[in-house]
Write a protein that holds these residues in place. Structure first.
Motif, short mmCIF file in Angstrom:
data_model
loop_
_atom_site.label_atom_id
_atom_site.label_comp_id
_atom_site.label_asym_id
_atom_site.label_seq_id
_atom_site.Cartn_x
_atom_site.Cartn_y
_atom_site.Cartn_z
N GLU A 141 0.84 -1.20 0.00
CA GLU A 141 0.00 0.00 0.00
C GLU A 141 0.88 1.26 0.00
N GLY A 159 -17.90 -1.66 7.51
CA GLY A 159 -17.42 -2.92 8.06
C GLY A 159 -16.22 -3.48 7.31
N PHE A 173 -12.39 -3.16 5.94
CA PHE A 173 -11.13 -2.44 6.17
C PHE A 173 -10.04 -2.86 5.18
N HIS A 174 -10.45 -3.41 4.05
CA HIS A 174 -9.49 -3.78 3.01
C HIS A 174 -9.32 -2.58 2.07
N GLY A 175 -8.23 -1.84 2.23
CA GLY A 175 -8.13 -0.58 1.50
C GLY A 175 -7.27 -0.56 0.26
N GLY A 234 -7.10 -2.33 -2.70
CA GLY A 234 -7.73 -2.32 -4.02
C GLY A 234 -8.35 -0.96 -4.33
N SER A 263 -16.23 -0.23 -2.56
CA SER A 263 -15.33 -1.38 -2.57
C SER A 263 -15.71 -2.33 -1.44
N MET A 297 -14.59 -6.22 -0.01
CA MET A 297 -13.72 -7.39 -0.20
C MET A 297 -14.29 -8.64 0.46
N ALA A 329 -17.75 -11.10 1.60
CA ALA A 329 -19.10 -11.43 1.12
C ALA A 329 -20.15 -10.59 1.85
N GLY A 365 -14.22 -5.43 -5.97
CA GLY A 365 -13.68 -6.18 -4.84
C GLY A 365 -13.82 -7.67 -5.10
N LYS A 415 -15.43 -10.66 -8.30
CA LYS A 415 -14.59 -11.41 -9.24
C LYS A 415 -15.11 -12.83 -9.41
N LEU A 463 -13.24 -4.94 -12.56
CA LEU A 463 -12.31 -5.92 -11.97
C LEU A 463 -10.98 -5.30 -11.58
C1 B12 Z 1 -4.71 -8.40 2.21
C2 B12 Z 1 -5.96 -8.95 2.87
C3 B12 Z 1 -6.26 -8.53 4.15
C4 B12 Z 1 -5.47 -7.40 4.85
C5 B12 Z 1 -6.02 -6.03 4.33
C6 B12 Z 1 -4.96 -4.94 4.34
C7 B12 Z 1 -5.34 -3.72 3.52
N1 B12 Z 1 -4.73 -2.62 3.90
O1 B12 Z 1 -6.13 -3.73 2.58
C8 B12 Z 1 -5.82 -7.71 6.36
C9 B12 Z 1 -4.79 -8.66 6.90
C10 B12 Z 1 -5.94 -6.49 7.27
C11 B12 Z 1 -7.15 -8.46 6.22
C12 B12 Z 1 -8.07 -8.59 7.23
C13 B12 Z 1 -9.20 -9.38 7.15
N2 B12 Z 1 -9.55 -10.19 6.16
CO1 B12 Z 1 -8.69 -10.12 4.42
N3 B12 Z 1 -7.88 -10.41 2.80
C14 B12 Z 1 -6.82 -9.89 2.19
C15 B12 Z 1 -6.58 -10.56 0.82
C16 B12 Z 1 -5.55 -11.66 1.02
C17 B12 Z 1 -6.14 -9.66 -0.32
C18 B12 Z 1 -6.94 -8.37 -0.52
C19 B12 Z 1 -6.14 -7.43 -1.40
O2 B12 Z 1 -5.54 -6.47 -0.93
N4 B12 Z 1 -6.08 -7.75 -2.71
C20 B12 Z 1 -5.25 -7.02 -3.67
C21 B12 Z 1 -6.02 -5.90 -4.34
C22 B12 Z 1 -5.12 -5.14 -5.31
O3 B12 Z 1 -7.07 -6.49 -5.07
P1 B12 Z 1 -8.57 -6.10 -4.84
O4 B12 Z 1 -8.76 -5.63 -3.46
O5 B12 Z 1 -9.45 -7.19 -5.32
O6 B12 Z 1 -8.82 -4.81 -5.75
C23 B12 Z 1 -8.93 -4.79 -7.17
C24 B12 Z 1 -10.33 -5.12 -7.70
O7 B12 Z 1 -11.12 -5.91 -6.83
C25 B12 Z 1 -10.93 -3.79 -8.04
N5 B12 Z 1 -11.63 -3.03 -6.97
C26 B12 Z 1 -11.44 -3.06 -5.64
N6 B12 Z 1 -12.22 -2.14 -5.04
C27 B12 Z 1 -12.91 -1.52 -5.98
C28 B12 Z 1 -13.86 -0.50 -5.90
C29 B12 Z 1 -14.45 -0.04 -7.06
C30 B12 Z 1 -15.46 1.05 -6.98
C31 B12 Z 1 -14.09 -0.61 -8.31
C32 B12 Z 1 -14.76 -0.14 -9.54
C33 B12 Z 1 -13.13 -1.62 -8.41
C34 B12 Z 1 -12.56 -2.07 -7.24
O8 B12 Z 1 -9.80 -3.04 -8.45
C35 B12 Z 1 -8.71 -3.34 -7.56
C36 B12 Z 1 -7.39 -3.02 -8.22
O9 B12 Z 1 -7.08 -3.88 -9.27
C37 B12 Z 1 -8.01 -11.15 0.52
C38 B12 Z 1 -8.07 -12.37 -0.40
C39 B12 Z 1 -8.58 -12.06 -1.79
N7 B12 Z 1 -8.88 -13.10 -2.51
O10 B12 Z 1 -8.74 -10.95 -2.23
C40 B12 Z 1 -8.48 -11.47 1.94
C41 B12 Z 1 -9.99 -11.56 2.29
C42 B12 Z 1 -10.76 -10.46 1.56
N8 B12 Z 1 -10.02 -11.32 3.73
C43 B12 Z 1 -10.88 -12.05 4.29
C44 B12 Z 1 -11.13 -12.00 5.69
C45 B12 Z 1 -12.11 -13.05 6.23
C46 B12 Z 1 -10.52 -11.07 6.53
C47 B12 Z 1 -10.71 -10.91 8.04
C48 B12 Z 1 -12.16 -11.05 8.55
C49 B12 Z 1 -9.75 -11.90 8.71
C50 B12 Z 1 -9.85 -12.02 10.23
N9 B12 Z 1 -10.21 -13.21 10.65
O11 B12 Z 1 -9.66 -11.05 10.93
C51 B12 Z 1 -10.18 -9.50 8.28
C52 B12 Z 1 -11.32 -8.49 8.12
C53 B12 Z 1 -10.95 -7.05 8.19
C54 B12 Z 1 -12.13 -6.16 7.82
N10 B12 Z 1 -13.11 -6.01 8.71
O12 B12 Z 1 -12.16 -5.64 6.73
C55 B12 Z 1 -11.61 -12.98 3.33
C56 B12 Z 1 -13.06 -12.60 3.05
C57 B12 Z 1 -13.91 -13.85 2.97
C58 B12 Z 1 -15.33 -13.60 2.63
N11 B12 Z 1 -15.85 -14.49 1.81
O13 B12 Z 1 -15.98 -12.69 3.04
C59 B12 Z 1 -10.67 -12.99 2.13
C60 B12 Z 1 -11.38 -13.20 0.78
C61 B12 Z 1 -9.60 -14.11 2.37
C62 B12 Z 1 -10.19 -15.49 2.33
N12 B12 Z 1 -10.09 -16.22 1.25
O14 B12 Z 1 -10.74 -15.95 3.30
N13 B12 Z 1 -7.27 -8.98 5.00
#
Ligand code: B12
Length: 222
Positions: A73, A100, A102-104, A106, A148, A150, A152, A183, A187, A203
């Protein structure tokens, strides 16, 4: 150094939570002429994806994840101002993470891509209520809200895009303000955006730029 080699080194660095090494590989990539967009899209994001696989395989723990994504980040933040922009419209877009959530990372990338294309972005940060999304859109005269989610429950729940839709519908604002979502949950289910009441989804950051332009064309300004 090729982008694939840079990606491997970067991945190892964040896996070891070695901030200096991660930063060094980014600096070296820049020195070797790899653009900031390529570094984010082809080195940092794929490394996060690999981290996800490692997490699923239980090769890394949550705290490693957290530090790795914080490092990413921070580096993305430093690279975003150097993204090359084109001459898009100076429209304001409201963006934030659903209540709710806190995934910032993306969201930050999307926000950076929009800024690079000369949008005026109001980033409301993490954990944003539907009421705040709409209030900010109205006070900044914005026609697009980006939510955004992340997880369900933050995608499907009433406090996410569905809540924004409810408020827009209740106040006769649906023609004026469009909703785009993104988010992880979107996907996996390409139809989910419709179920949560959004107008579209994207995406990644580049697709967000294109789709937001389309939505702006459809919005009816007061
Ligand atoms: C890194 C991560 C974390 C980090 C977040 C740090 C941060 N500063 O963001 C930390 C460790 C803090 C974390 C915590 C948690 N996490 Co988390 N985390 C992840 C992980 C591994 C990657 C997310 C990420 O950063 N991806 C990289 C970015 C670049 O991709 P992206 O977010 O998808 O964004 C792209 C697109 O989606 C799109 N996009 C995103 N937002 C938007 C918005 C708009 C408007 C548009 C158009 C496009 C768009 O464009 C982006 C850029 O290309 C995911 C797994 C996954 N498959 O994604 C789990 C995941 C999201 N987490 C999960 C969980 C369960 C948690 C926790 C509850 C864990 C816990 N037991 O405490 C907590 C919850 C915190 C909260 N309340 O939000 C689960 C959610 C499961 C579900 N089905 O709901 C996942 C899917 C992991 C899993 N397989 O179990 N997490």
């Amino acid at each position: 150094m090729t982008k694939t080699e840079a990606c491997d080194i970067y991945f190892d660095a964040v896996l070891e939570t070695d901030r200096k090494q991660a930063k060094d590989v980014v600096l070296q990539a820049r020195r070797e002429g790899i653009s900031p967009e390529e570094i984010v899209m082809e080195i940092i994001i794929p490394s996060i994806d690999r981290m996800i696989e490692a997490f699923i395989d239980k090769r890394v723990i949550l705290s490693q994840h957290f530090i790795a994504s914080s490092i990413s980040e921070e580096l993305v933040e430093e690279l975003l101002p150097d993204f090359s922009g084109d001459s898009g419209p100076a429209e304001t877009v409201i963006i934030g993470c659903a209540a709710g959530d806190f995934h910032g990372l993306g969201k930050k990338i999307v926000s950076g891509c929009l800024k690079a294309h000369l949008f005026n972005v109001i980033d409301l940060g993490l954990n944003v209520t539907p009421e705040r999304f709409v209030d900010e859109a109205l006070s900044h005269n914005s026609c697009v809200i980006g939510v955004s989610s992340m997880m369900a429950h933050t995608a499907i729940g009433d406090d996410g895009a569905a809540g924004v839709r409810r408020i827009l519908a209740g106040n006769g604002l649906e023609d004026r303000i469009k909703i785009i979502v993104g988010g992880a949950p979107y996907k996996f289910d390409a139809e989910l955006y419709k179920k949560v009441g959004a107008d579209d989804y994207a995406l990644n950051g580049m697709e967000a730029v294109r789709k937001i332009r389309q939505l702006l064309g459809e919005a009816i300004r007061p």
